[in-house]
Scaffold this motif. Sequence first.
Motif, PDB file in Angstrom:
ATOM      1  N   PHE A   1       2.192   1.741  -5.868  1.00 41.84           N
ATOM      2  CA  PHE A   1       3.488   2.367  -6.108  1.00 41.84           C
ATOM      3  C   PHE A   1       4.481   1.381  -6.720  1.00 41.84           C
ATOM      4  CE2 PHE A   1       7.632   4.181  -4.974  1.00 41.84           C
ATOM      5  CZ  PHE A   1       7.480   5.436  -5.557  1.00 41.84           C
ATOM      6  N   LEU A   2       4.463   0.139  -6.253  1.00 40.05           N
ATOM      7  CA  LEU A   2       5.370  -0.860  -6.826  1.00 40.05           C
ATOM      8  C   LEU A   2       5.025  -1.149  -8.279  1.00 40.05           C
ATOM      9  CD1 LEU A   2       5.927  -3.363  -3.883  1.00 40.05           C
ATOM     10  CD2 LEU A   2       7.492  -1.593  -4.737  1.00 40.05           C
ATOM     11  N   ASP A   3       3.742  -1.049  -8.649  1.00 41.69           N
ATOM     12  CA  ASP A   3       3.368  -1.180 -10.064  1.00 41.69           C
ATOM     13  C   ASP A   3       4.007  -0.070 -10.894  1.00 41.69           C
ATOM     14  OD1 ASP A   3       1.860  -3.481  -9.739  1.00 41.69           O
ATOM     15  OD2 ASP A   3      -0.067  -2.421  -9.655  1.00 41.69           O
ATOM     16  N   GLU A   4       4.030   1.144 -10.341  1.00 41.62           N
ATOM     17  CA  GLU A   4       4.684   2.256 -11.035  1.00 41.62           C
ATOM     18  C   GLU A   4       6.188   2.008 -11.156  1.00 41.62           C
ATOM     19  OE1 GLU A   4       3.583   6.339  -9.997  1.00 41.62           O
ATOM     20  OE2 GLU A   4       2.014   5.470  -8.738  1.00 41.62           O
ATOM     21  N   CYS A   5       6.787   1.502 -10.095  1.00 43.67           N
ATOM     22  CA  CYS A   5       8.222   1.185 -10.126  1.00 43.67           C
ATOM     23  C   CYS A   5       8.512   0.122 -11.175  1.00 43.67           C
ATOM     24  CB  CYS A   5       8.694   0.699  -8.755  1.00 43.67           C
ATOM     25  SG  CYS A   5       8.692   1.953  -7.464  1.00 43.67           S
ATOM     26  N   ARG A   6       7.692  -0.914 -11.200  1.00 43.79           N
ATOM     27  CA  ARG A   6       7.870  -1.991 -12.179  1.00 43.79           C
ATOM     28  C   ARG A   6       7.746  -1.450 -13.598  1.00 43.79           C
ATOM     29  NH1 ARG A   6       4.452  -3.854 -15.085  1.00 43.79           N
ATOM     30  NH2 ARG A   6       2.714  -3.217 -13.772  1.00 43.79           N
ATOM     31  N   SER A   7       6.739  -0.614 -13.843  1.00 42.53           N
ATOM     32  CA  SER A   7       6.550  -0.032 -15.178  1.00 42.53           C
ATOM     33  C   SER A   7       7.751   0.802 -15.599  1.00 42.53           C
ATOM     34  CB  SER A   7       5.287   0.831 -15.208  1.00 42.53           C
ATOM     35  OG  SER A   7       4.145   0.046 -15.039  1.00 42.53           O
ATOM     36  N   THR A   8       8.289   1.572 -14.666  1.00 39.88           N
ATOM     37  CA  THR A   8       9.467   2.389 -14.967  1.00 39.88           C
ATOM     38  C   THR A   8      10.662   1.511 -15.315  1.00 39.88           C
ATOM     39  OG1 THR A   8       8.712   4.204 -13.545  1.00 39.88           O
ATOM     40  CG2 THR A   8      11.074   4.103 -14.028  1.00 39.88           C
ATOM     41  N   LEU A   9      10.888   0.464 -14.515  1.00 39.20           N
ATOM     42  CA  LEU A   9      12.010  -0.439 -14.800  1.00 39.20           C
ATOM     43  C   LEU A   9      11.813  -1.163 -16.127  1.00 39.20           C
ATOM     44  CD1 LEU A   9      12.693  -1.859 -11.236  1.00 39.20           C
ATOM     45  CD2 LEU A   9      14.164  -0.327 -12.555  1.00 39.20           C
ATOM     46  N   GLU A  10      10.581  -1.558 -16.442  1.00 40.10           N
ATOM     47  CA  GLU A  10      10.309  -2.198 -17.736  1.00 40.10           C
ATOM     48  C   GLU A  10      10.638  -1.265 -18.888  1.00 40.10           C
ATOM     49  OE1 GLU A  10       6.219  -3.432 -17.506  1.00 40.10           O
ATOM     50  OE2 GLU A  10       6.745  -5.389 -16.683  1.00 40.10           O
TER      51      GLU A  10
ATOM     52  N   ILE B   1      15.371  -0.507  -5.367  1.00 41.81           N
ATOM     53  CA  ILE B   1      14.837   0.163  -6.557  1.00 41.81           C
ATOM     54  C   ILE B   1      15.562   1.486  -6.783  1.00 41.81           C
ATOM     55  CG2 ILE B   1      12.791   1.296  -7.513  1.00 41.81           C
ATOM     56  CD1 ILE B   1      11.141  -0.963  -6.100  1.00 41.81           C
ATOM     57  N   VAL B   2      15.809   2.243  -5.715  1.00 44.13           N
ATOM     58  CA  VAL B   2      16.534   3.518  -5.823  1.00 44.13           C
ATOM     59  C   VAL B   2      17.916   3.287  -6.400  1.00 44.13           C
ATOM     60  CG1 VAL B   2      17.634   5.352  -4.465  1.00 44.13           C
ATOM     61  CG2 VAL B   2      15.248   4.737  -4.033  1.00 44.13           C
ATOM     62  N   VAL B   3      18.621   2.299  -5.886  1.00 44.88           N
ATOM     63  CA  VAL B   3      19.975   2.005  -6.386  1.00 44.88           C
ATOM     64  C   VAL B   3      19.906   1.689  -7.878  1.00 44.88           C
ATOM     65  CG1 VAL B   3      21.847   0.301  -6.289  1.00 44.88           C
ATOM     66  CG2 VAL B   3      20.923   1.255  -4.173  1.00 44.88           C
TER      67      VAL B   3
ATOM     68  N   GLY C   1      23.481  -6.803 -13.646  1.00 39.90           N
ATOM     69  CA  GLY C   1      22.370  -6.068 -14.214  1.00 39.90           C
ATOM     70  C   GLY C   1      21.484  -5.394 -13.190  1.00 39.90           C
ATOM     71  N   GLY C   2      21.625  -5.714 -11.919  1.00 39.51           N
ATOM     72  CA  GLY C   2      20.812  -5.078 -10.894  1.00 39.51           C
ATOM     73  C   GLY C   2      19.403  -5.619 -10.839  1.00 39.51           C
ATOM     74  N   LEU C   3      18.594  -4.976 -10.076  1.00 43.61           N
ATOM     75  CA  LEU C   3      17.202  -5.344  -9.861  1.00 43.61           C
ATOM     76  C   LEU C   3      16.415  -5.206 -11.160  1.00 43.61           C
ATOM     77  CD1 LEU C   3      15.169  -5.989  -7.511  1.00 43.61           C
ATOM     78  CD2 LEU C   3      14.712  -3.545  -7.477  1.00 43.61           C
ATOM     79  N   THR C   4      15.542  -6.153 -11.438  1.00 47.76           N
ATOM     80  CA  THR C   4      14.740  -6.115 -12.660  1.00 47.76           C
ATOM     81  C   THR C   4      13.279  -5.853 -12.348  1.00 47.76           C
ATOM     82  OG1 THR C   4      14.210  -8.466 -12.638  1.00 47.76           O
ATOM     83  CG2 THR C   4      16.277  -7.813 -13.750  1.00 47.76           C
ATOM     84  N   ALA C   5      12.532  -5.477 -13.369  1.00 45.62           N
ATOM     85  CA  ALA C   5      11.085  -5.283 -13.227  1.00 45.62           C
ATOM     86  C   ALA C   5      10.414  -6.575 -12.780  1.00 45.62           C
ATOM     87  CB  ALA C   5      10.499  -4.796 -14.551  1.00 45.62           C
ATOM     88  N   ALA C   6      10.872  -7.700 -13.297  1.00 49.13           N
ATOM     89  CA  ALA C   6      10.293  -8.992 -12.918  1.00 49.13           C
ATOM     90  C   ALA C   6      10.515  -9.282 -11.441  1.00 49.13           C
ATOM     91  CB  ALA C   6      10.889 -10.105 -13.777  1.00 49.13           C
TER      92      ALA C   6
ATOM     93  N   ASP D   1       9.670  -2.385   7.188  1.00 55.13           N
ATOM     94  CA  ASP D   1      11.104  -2.590   6.942  1.00 55.13           C
ATOM     95  C   ASP D   1      11.342  -3.336   5.635  1.00 55.13           C
ATOM     96  OD1 ASP D   1      11.888  -1.272   9.274  1.00 55.13           O
ATOM     97  OD2 ASP D   1      11.902  -3.118  10.461  1.00 55.13           O
ATOM     98  N   ALA D   2      10.512  -4.330   5.341  1.00 53.06           N
ATOM     99  CA  ALA D   2      10.665  -5.092   4.102  1.00 53.06           C
ATOM    100  C   ALA D   2      10.369  -4.208   2.885  1.00 53.06           C
ATOM    101  CB  ALA D   2       9.752  -6.312   4.114  1.00 53.06           C
ATOM    102  N   VAL D   3       9.347  -3.363   2.990  1.00 55.63           N
ATOM    103  CA  VAL D   3       9.035  -2.436   1.895  1.00 55.63           C
ATOM    104  C   VAL D   3      10.188  -1.468   1.700  1.00 55.63           C
ATOM    105  CG1 VAL D   3       7.507  -0.570   1.125  1.00 55.63           C
ATOM    106  CG2 VAL D   3       6.531  -2.627   2.188  1.00 55.63           C
ATOM    107  N   ASP D   4      10.679  -0.900   2.794  1.00 57.48           N
ATOM    108  CA  ASP D   4      11.784   0.056   2.700  1.00 57.48           C
ATOM    109  C   ASP D   4      13.033  -0.577   2.088  1.00 57.48           C
ATOM    110  OD1 ASP D   4      10.152   1.995   3.817  1.00 57.48           O
ATOM    111  OD2 ASP D   4      10.999   1.787   5.836  1.00 57.48           O
ATOM    112  N   ASP D   5      13.319  -1.825   2.429  1.00 57.99           N
ATOM    113  CA  ASP D   5      14.471  -2.523   1.837  1.00 57.99           C
ATOM    114  C   ASP D   5      14.303  -2.670   0.325  1.00 57.99           C
ATOM    115  OD1 ASP D   5      15.651  -2.746   4.336  1.00 57.99           O
ATOM    116  OD2 ASP D   5      15.075  -4.856   4.608  1.00 57.99           O
ATOM    117  N   LEU D   6      13.104  -3.050  -0.113  1.00 56.08           N
ATOM    118  CA  LEU D   6      12.851  -3.193  -1.548  1.00 56.08           C
ATOM    119  C   LEU D   6      12.973  -1.836  -2.245  1.00 56.08           C
ATOM    120  CD1 LEU D   6      12.060  -4.855  -4.019  1.00 56.08           C
ATOM    121  CD2 LEU D   6       9.654  -4.570  -3.340  1.00 56.08           C
TER     122      LEU D   6
END
Length: 96
Positions: free
Chosen positions: A34-43, A87-89, A5-10, A78-83
């Motif tokens: 920005f991560l809040d926006e990413c989470r909202s999009t994934l949700e 999210i991009v994938v 299922g890949g990365l989740t909003a949670a 680096d940790a932010v870029d990895d996350l």
Amino acid sequence: MTGSGGLTAAEVAGARIPVRRLGSRYDIDDVDHFLDECRSTLEAWERARATATGLSAGDVVTTSFGSPRGFTPGYDADAVDDLLDRIVVRLRELAG
């Protein structure tokens, strides 16, 4: 990641990003927003299981963050870029 299922909003919401005072780092408030926006999009994708509105993979790829000044703590870049890469994938998988 979760199985097929890949990365989740949670997982985005629960991500623990290391904080640094020196070296390559990003402004914590910028990244959190920005991560809040990413989470909202994934949700939205998870709820609808169809085309969702919100950020695209391209939006995530082209985003940039400010750097904290001096010894002000910031997230390890680096940790932010990895996350963000994960999210991009996931957004690309969802968009087909």
